[in-house]
Design a protein around this motif. Sequence first.
Motif, PDB file in Angstrom:
ATOM      1  N   THR A  21      49.422  52.052  78.147  1.00 19.19           N
ATOM      2  CA  THR A  21      48.847  50.974  78.946  1.00 19.19           C
ATOM      3  C   THR A  21      49.879  50.262  79.814  1.00 19.19           C
ATOM      4  O   THR A  21      49.550  49.301  80.497  1.00 19.19           O
ATOM      5  CB  THR A  21      48.151  49.936  78.042  1.00 19.19           C
ATOM      6  N   THR A  22      51.107  50.742  79.804  1.00 20.10           N
ATOM      7  CA  THR A  22      52.166  50.155  80.621  1.00 20.10           C
ATOM      8  C   THR A  22      52.307  50.963  81.904  1.00 20.10           C
ATOM      9  O   THR A  22      52.178  52.184  81.893  1.00 20.10           O
ATOM     10  CB  THR A  22      53.507  50.169  79.853  1.00 20.10           C
ATOM     11  N   ASP A  23      52.577  50.305  82.997  1.00 19.11           N
ATOM     12  CA  ASP A  23      52.769  50.998  84.265  1.00 19.11           C
ATOM     13  C   ASP A  23      54.076  51.785  84.242  1.00 19.11           C
ATOM     14  O   ASP A  23      55.063  51.362  83.637  1.00 19.11           O
ATOM     15  CB  ASP A  23      52.770  50.005  85.419  1.00 19.11           C
ATOM     16  N   ALA A  24      54.089  52.929  84.907  1.00 19.33           N
ATOM     17  CA  ALA A  24      55.249  53.818  84.893  1.00 19.33           C
ATOM     18  C   ALA A  24      56.513  53.127  85.404  1.00 19.33           C
ATOM     19  O   ALA A  24      57.603  53.398  84.922  1.00 19.33           O
ATOM     20  CB  ALA A  24      54.959  55.073  85.709  1.00 19.33           C
ATOM     21  N   SER A  25      56.370  52.209  86.351  1.00 21.59           N
ATOM     22  CA  SER A  25      57.548  51.528  86.901  1.00 21.59           C
ATOM     23  C   SER A  25      58.226  50.643  85.867  1.00 21.59           C
ATOM     24  O   SER A  25      59.373  50.266  86.033  1.00 21.59           O
ATOM     25  CB  SER A  25      57.164  50.698  88.129  1.00 21.59           C
ATOM     26  N   GLN A  26      57.527  50.318  84.793  1.00 17.33           N
ATOM     27  CA  GLN A  26      58.074  49.462  83.741  1.00 17.33           C
ATOM     28  C   GLN A  26      58.386  50.252  82.470  1.00 17.33           C
ATOM     29  O   GLN A  26      58.592  49.670  81.407  1.00 17.33           O
ATOM     30  CB  GLN A  26      57.072  48.352  83.421  1.00 17.33           C
ATOM     31  N   PRO A  28      60.624  53.572  80.624  1.00 15.52           N
ATOM     32  CA  PRO A  28      61.748  54.507  80.772  1.00 15.52           C
ATOM     33  C   PRO A  28      61.251  55.900  81.181  1.00 15.52           C
ATOM     34  O   PRO A  28      60.206  56.364  80.724  1.00 15.52           O
ATOM     35  CB  PRO A  28      62.373  54.543  79.378  1.00 15.52           C
ATOM     36  N   THR A  29      62.018  56.549  82.023  1.00 12.00           N
ATOM     37  CA  THR A  29      61.648  57.860  82.566  1.00 12.00           C
ATOM     38  C   THR A  29      61.346  58.873  81.467  1.00 12.00           C
ATOM     39  O   THR A  29      60.409  59.658  81.584  1.00 12.00           O
ATOM     40  CB  THR A  29      62.765  58.396  83.478  1.00 12.00           C
ATOM     41  N   VAL A  30      62.107  58.848  80.396  1.00 10.47           N
ATOM     42  CA  VAL A  30      61.887  59.811  79.313  1.00 10.47           C
ATOM     43  C   VAL A  30      60.483  59.650  78.715  1.00 10.47           C
ATOM     44  O   VAL A  30      59.825  60.640  78.385  1.00 10.47           O
ATOM     45  CB  VAL A  30      62.994  59.710  78.229  1.00 10.47           C
ATOM     46  N   LEU A  31      59.991  58.418  78.615  1.00  4.11           N
ATOM     47  CA  LEU A  31      58.645  58.194  78.088  1.00  4.11           C
ATOM     48  C   LEU A  31      57.577  58.587  79.103  1.00  4.11           C
ATOM     49  O   LEU A  31      56.532  59.137  78.741  1.00  4.11           O
ATOM     50  CB  LEU A  31      58.468  56.743  77.656  1.00  4.11           C
TER      51      LEU A  31
END
Length: 91
Positions: A21-26, A28-31
């Motif tokens: 439910t978190t936006d990708a910009s917030q 970590p890239t690995v997640l």
Amino acid sequence: MSTWMDYAACTTREKRGLPWTTDASQTPTVLVDLMQETCDACPVRLACEAYATRNRVTGGWWGGVDRAPDPEDLLDLLDALPAAALLDGAA
């Protein structure tokens, strides 16, 4: 009665802990990469994407897509302003 959500790869025990439910910009890239891989292999990805589109979901990760609105590019906003509006502040 089961729904398509019962078959979603993101609802498995090991994937539930990801920040869906978190936006990708917030996030970590690995997640983000793990969520994308999960969606890529999900048997109900198309149903998930259709649900998010139909319900106008504007946040989180649905159907392999970050549903956060794109941030506005300030240069694009300046291009949209009439030239007179820019000159008013220069005088």
